[in-house]
Scaffold this motif. Structure first.
Motif: not given
Length: 1020
Positions: A275-278, A312-314, A305-310, A318-319
């Motif tokens: 998560x946070x590393x990316x 990764x959820x996708x 946040x969109x290109x990383x966290x969201x 989980x997006x």
């Protein structure tokens, strides 16, 4: 400080010579920054005294002025262009006016950083971190060249494409060269184990981990390499020659040019690599490779946040859930009265609770902005636009306007309206569906509905809609640009459900059915109350209360809390044993050990949240309190010794859901059972509820026959009755024992005051119990207590004696209970009720909880007996009425039986449904008078005459006082009802009345009144 030249001293000349010789290698000038100052720093440390000493040489190009902030430093030498300078008293800034020639500023300074004195700096034998105002800070970007002298066992990191290290005597000298200008530079050193490999075109990837964590390095390097390769493919080349993952003694999570700095406690969390590393790696492109423009606001965090966290959820599917969590957080913290717009978002610290609304805009709304933009343009155009933006803006300062330029250039679309409505408005769309209806057109169903924006000004939106039929899901995107937009959609089969924005593709306000209760909802509430059972709980929860200070929570002892406080605020119950907490949620099933946080809707006001917190001891609170800010999205959290044991988010709807068609349920007639078969099954249960509509005689016949059949199989039977209050138990017992006749029983139990329904409906059941010596248990609470709670909005109006009669544990948040009770409340609205819904809900729960408590008390003392419970259908609902409240108190087998009313809910709320033939009592004899008790006077006052009876025709008048019926004296309305109960077969009654005469005084008359019967309305 303004500069004043002093006489030149020899030691200053020598010091300047040392600086010039030691730091003479020039830096290459980056294109576009050739006029930036160059700042050389040389420093060394005294780890035992937690201090540094340093020399700075700043080369200021011709034509530039310079402002230096040094208030955070102990500056003991300033030399400007070879001349010593001193500062004005009380001013710690240094202003250098521009000159036609290049200028040189030499500074000597020190800084002491006592342990735990700074959130961003530390100097100690365990490590060095300098990220917060540790050198002279300029108002210009500068090229930095940093040289540090550190212990031989240390390794060091700073912003650098090149790091040169070698040993000099007992020290290690490390020099950092970075070809890009910065406002400030950071420095980290410690006893690191360094792991290193290459990526891309011979670029360096390194991990600086403390020896105790070096086994984590391989996983971080592998994952970082994947991120770097992923982003290079998506966006363009990594902008530097090296990237490092650096562990920090302090709790940080930062991205600097060429490295990310992660706190030791953060690095050890297993999910950080995923998560946070990316997120931090991506900042090398956006935030460091491309700088944000302070004048245009921070677009960096939302895009990252969109290109990383969201994303990764996708990757994990989980997006949709991730976007919903973003909207929940936004709605928790951002209120309509806050003038927060995305274009004005700047940086805000992560530890500041008051900054949560701003962060919700800058991270969550911004991330949703980019998601909506991607959906509008398509993925290929969206990514091509970002590549164009990165190529144009690399190593430059850029803002929202530059992003818009790239997206418009690549897409060929005019995007000004889109950018303006999302960047410059402080509201978000509030959507609703109105007037959904289905009609047939040429043999096919057509759905008609309107999408309404409950905003002052409409947005231009593309609204995703899913229509569910029996055979398929139909996905459509509907264009909405007005406050009310109608739609008519032909379909191939009947639609069952309409869902708006099921995938959370819109930045919008969530409907109540979508919004889970969360810890963040409490933290973001405008009005909050924390409730303490007593003062000892203030000590137990001190560390949590300390963390909540900046959240502006009112802290009250439970005795100070009013009914309005409960209904108008979000609530935090610190401890779950207090009477107020138990009056709303009973005693929750929390683990006895550790620390538990349990967020639920406030049952008295679902727009607010109520949080139940329990803890084993002070240490458990202290170990957990500081961590809670990281878990705001959750509804339930359980910790033990500061370690998370369990977490969840309450289930809610996905999308704004409208049920269009409720298809009827049916019963397979081949599986129907006869009465005896059902009785054989009921014998397996200790509590048998038989629900009723109070005036339906067939329901009471069913009750009697089931009770009789169960008794014939097993005589250990008691009958619990809603119709009698607990204070009438002794009267019931005396009647069943034959000590009272029926009239005395009805009078002393105040049946007609407490219940009022035709006693003949229950007479056979009561006499059956009397004949067979079966106990009848009075289940209910006194009606005047319930009425007072209803009218006052809560139990605070009760005196101590009345309050002592209430069950301590009352659970108002049984699933679906509020919704069912609200329906009943609305049905009774307009019938002269004086209370609000909060009071109505609590009053209804008092009935259910009192009856449940009474049932349990009896069964605990008579564990071998079965109880038949006779109560209204609403009270025996197996989902959320008496049965679950009994189960909460006592593990006992329970079953619900009712007569069918032809509703689909029959099978949902009951276990057995009977189909009894219609039945009715003979009509109740009616006089045709409305009565009221008299004050300090014998008899009963006639307040009105009713045409349903013959009293008016017989000569009785309004304001007459009835003294007797068939020679039986009546002193109150109860007496009249009791006497009329026995006139079922009488053709008429003789009524003695007293009539006042203005001139001739009172006179008594005997009037014979023919009787008329009424089946439903029991007027006398």
């Amino acid at each position: 400080m303004n500069v004043k030249h002093m006489q030149l001293f020899c030691y200053v000349i020598l010091m300047a010579h040392f600086l010039i010789i030691g730091l003479s290698n020039p830096l290459p000038a980056e294109a576009g920054h050739s006029t930036a100052p160059v700042h050389y720093i040389s420093m060394e440390f005294d780890l035992q005294s937690n201090s540094l000493t340093a020399n700075s040489r700043i080369e200021l190009p011709a034509g530039l002025n310079l402002h230096l902030s040094m208030s955070h430093l102990n500056v003991y030498q300033i030399i400007i262009n070879g001349q010593p300078a001193e500062a004005d008293q009380g001013n710690d800034d240094l202003d250098i006016p521009s000159s036609s020639r290049e200028q040189e500023i030499l500074l000597s300074y020190s800084k002491e950083i006592p342990p735990d004195s700074s959130p961003g700096n530390i100097i100690s034998p365990s490590g060095i971190t300098l990220i917060d105002s540790w050198h002279p800070v300029a108002d210009h970007e500068m090229f930095f060249k940093l040289t540090a002298h550190i212990p031989v066992a240390f390794e060091a990191v700073s912003e650098a494409d090149e790091i040169i290290a070698f040993q000099i005597n007992d020290k290690k000298q490390v020099t950092f060269r970075f070809p890009h200008p910065l406002f400030s530079i950071n420095f980290i050193a410690g006893p690191y184990t360094v792991s290193q490999e290459h990526f891309g075109e011979e670029k360096i990837l390194a991990a600086y981990f403390f020896p105790e964590d070096e086994e984590l390095a391989a996983g971080y390097l592998a994952k970082a390499k994947q991120y770097l390769e992923r982003y290079e493919e998506l966006l363009g080349p990594y902008p530097y020659d090296r990237f490092s993952i650096v562990e920090n003694r302090l709790p940080t999570g930062f991205a600097m040019p060429t490295f990310t700095l992660l706190g030791q406690s953060v690095v050890r969390l297993p999910f950080i690599v995923d998560t946070s590393l990316g997120h931090e790696v991506l900042h090398a492109w956006f935030g460091n490779g491309v700088h944000m423009s302070p004048q245009e606001g921070n677009w960096v965090e939302g895009l990252t946040t969109y290109l990383a966290d969201q994303t990764f959820a996708a990757d994990d599917g989980r997006d949709t859930a991730y976007r919903k969590e973003q909207l929940v957080k936004y709605q928790s913290f951002v209120r309509p009265d806050m003038d927060l717009v995305l274009r004005h978002f700047s940086n805000v610290g992560h530890g500041d609770m008051k900054g949560q609304p701003t962060r919700a805009v800058g991270y969550n709304k911004s991330s949703m902005f980019f998601h909506m933009l991607r959906n509008k343009l398509g993925s290929d155009v969206f990514m091509s636009s970002l590549q164009d933006f990165y190529k144009r803006s690399r190593f430059k300062t850029s803002g929202w306007s530059d992003l818009q330029t790239s997206f418009e250039s690549v897409s060929g679309m005019a995007l000004e309206p889109f950018f303006t409505q999302w960047l410059d408005r402080n509201d978000v769309p509030v959507l609703a569906v109105q007037q959904p209806e289905i009609f047939n057109k040429e043999g096919y169903p057509v759905i008609h509905f309107s999408i309404v924006q409950e905003n002052d000004t409409p947005y231009v939106l593309e609204v995703p809609v899913v229509i569910t039929t029996a055979t398929e899901e139909i996905h459509k995107t509907l264009s909405v640009s007005e406050l009310r937009t109608p739609f008519e959609i032909p379909l191939a089969s009947l639609p069952h459900k309409l869902v708006i924005d099921q995938g959370y593709d819109l930045m919008r306000q969530l409907a109540p059915s979508e919004l889970p209760p969360t810890w963040s909802q409490f933290l973001g509430a405008a009005n909050k109350v924390a409730v303490l059972q007593d003062e000892k709980y203030r000590v137990l929860y001190k560390s949590l209360l300390d963390h909540l200070e900046e959240s502006e929570v009112r802290v009250l002892l439970q005795d100070e809390v009013t009914d309005n406080d409960l209904a108008e605020n979000s609530l935090l119950f610190l401890g779950t044993d207090g009477s107020l907490s138990r009056s709303l949620f009973a005693q929750p099933n929390h683990p006895e050990e550790g620390f538990t946080l349990d967020a639920r809707p406030n049952p008295l006001n679902p727009a607010q949240v109520a949080v139940l917190v329990s803890a084993a001891n002070t240490e458990q609170v202290e170990m957990t309190a500081r961590k809670l800010r990281h878990y705001g999205k959750y509804s339930f959290l359980s910790f033990k010794n500061g370690r998370l044991q369990d977490k969840n988010i309450a289930e809610t709807d996905f999308g704004l859901t409208i049920e269009l068609l409720s298809m009827p349920t049916g019963i397979e007639t081949s599986k129907s059972q006869d009465f005896d078969d059902i009785i054989n099954k009921l014998l397996h249960y200790q509590v048998v509820y038989i629900g009723e509509n109070h005036t339906n005689y067939e329901d009471h016949q069913l009750q009697l026959e089931i009770a009789r059949a169960l008794y014939e199989h097993d005589s250990r039977l008691a009958i619990g009755m809603e119709m009698f209050t607990r204070t009438s138990q002794s009267v019931l017992d005396r009647y069943l024992a034959g000590e009272l006749d029926e009239k005395s029983f009805l009078k002393e139990s105040h049946y007609f005051k407490a219940w009022r329904f035709d006693y003949r409906l229950y007479r056979d059941i009561i006499n059956f119990a009397k004949h067979n010596h079966l106990p009848i248990i009075a289940l209910n609470l006194e009606k005047d207590i319930v009425n007072r709670v209803f009218k006052a909005g809560g139990p605070n109006s009760l005196d101590d004696e009345q309050a002592s009669l209430l069950p301590a544990d009352r659970k108002l948040d049984e699933p679906g209970y509020r919704q069912r009770i609200e329906t009943a409340f609305l049905m009774h609205a307009g019938q002269g009720q004086n209370g609000n819904f909060s009071g109505f809900l609590q009053a209804q729960a008092l009935w259910d909880e009192t009856m449940a408590e009474t049932i349990v008390e009896y069964l605990e003392t008579h564990p071998d007996e079965r109880m038949v419970v006779i109560a209204g259908r609403g009270h025996v609902d197996r989902i959320n009425a008496i049965p679950p409240r009994v189960a909460r108190r006592l593990p006992v087998s329970q079953v619900v039986a009712v007569n069918s009313i032809g509703s689909p809910s029959d099978s949902e709320t009951a276990d057995f449904v009977f189909f009894s033939p219609p039945a009715a009592l003979s009509p109740f004899p009616v006089l045709g008078v409305m009565l009221d008790d008299t004050e300090n006077e014998e008899g009963v006052l006639v307040t009105a005459l009713n045409p349903q009876g013959k009293a008016m025709e017989a000569g009785i008048k309004e304001k007459d006082i009835i003294l007797a019926i068939d020679s039986q004296t009546v002193n109150d309305v109860e007496d009249v009802k009791i006497e009329m109960l026995y006139k079922e077969k009488s053709a008429s009654v003789l009524v003695r009345i007293k009539r006042r005469a203005f001139l001739f005084g009172d006179k008594e008359l005997d009037i014979e009144v023919p009787l008329k019967s009424a089946e439903k309305k029991h007027h006398m």
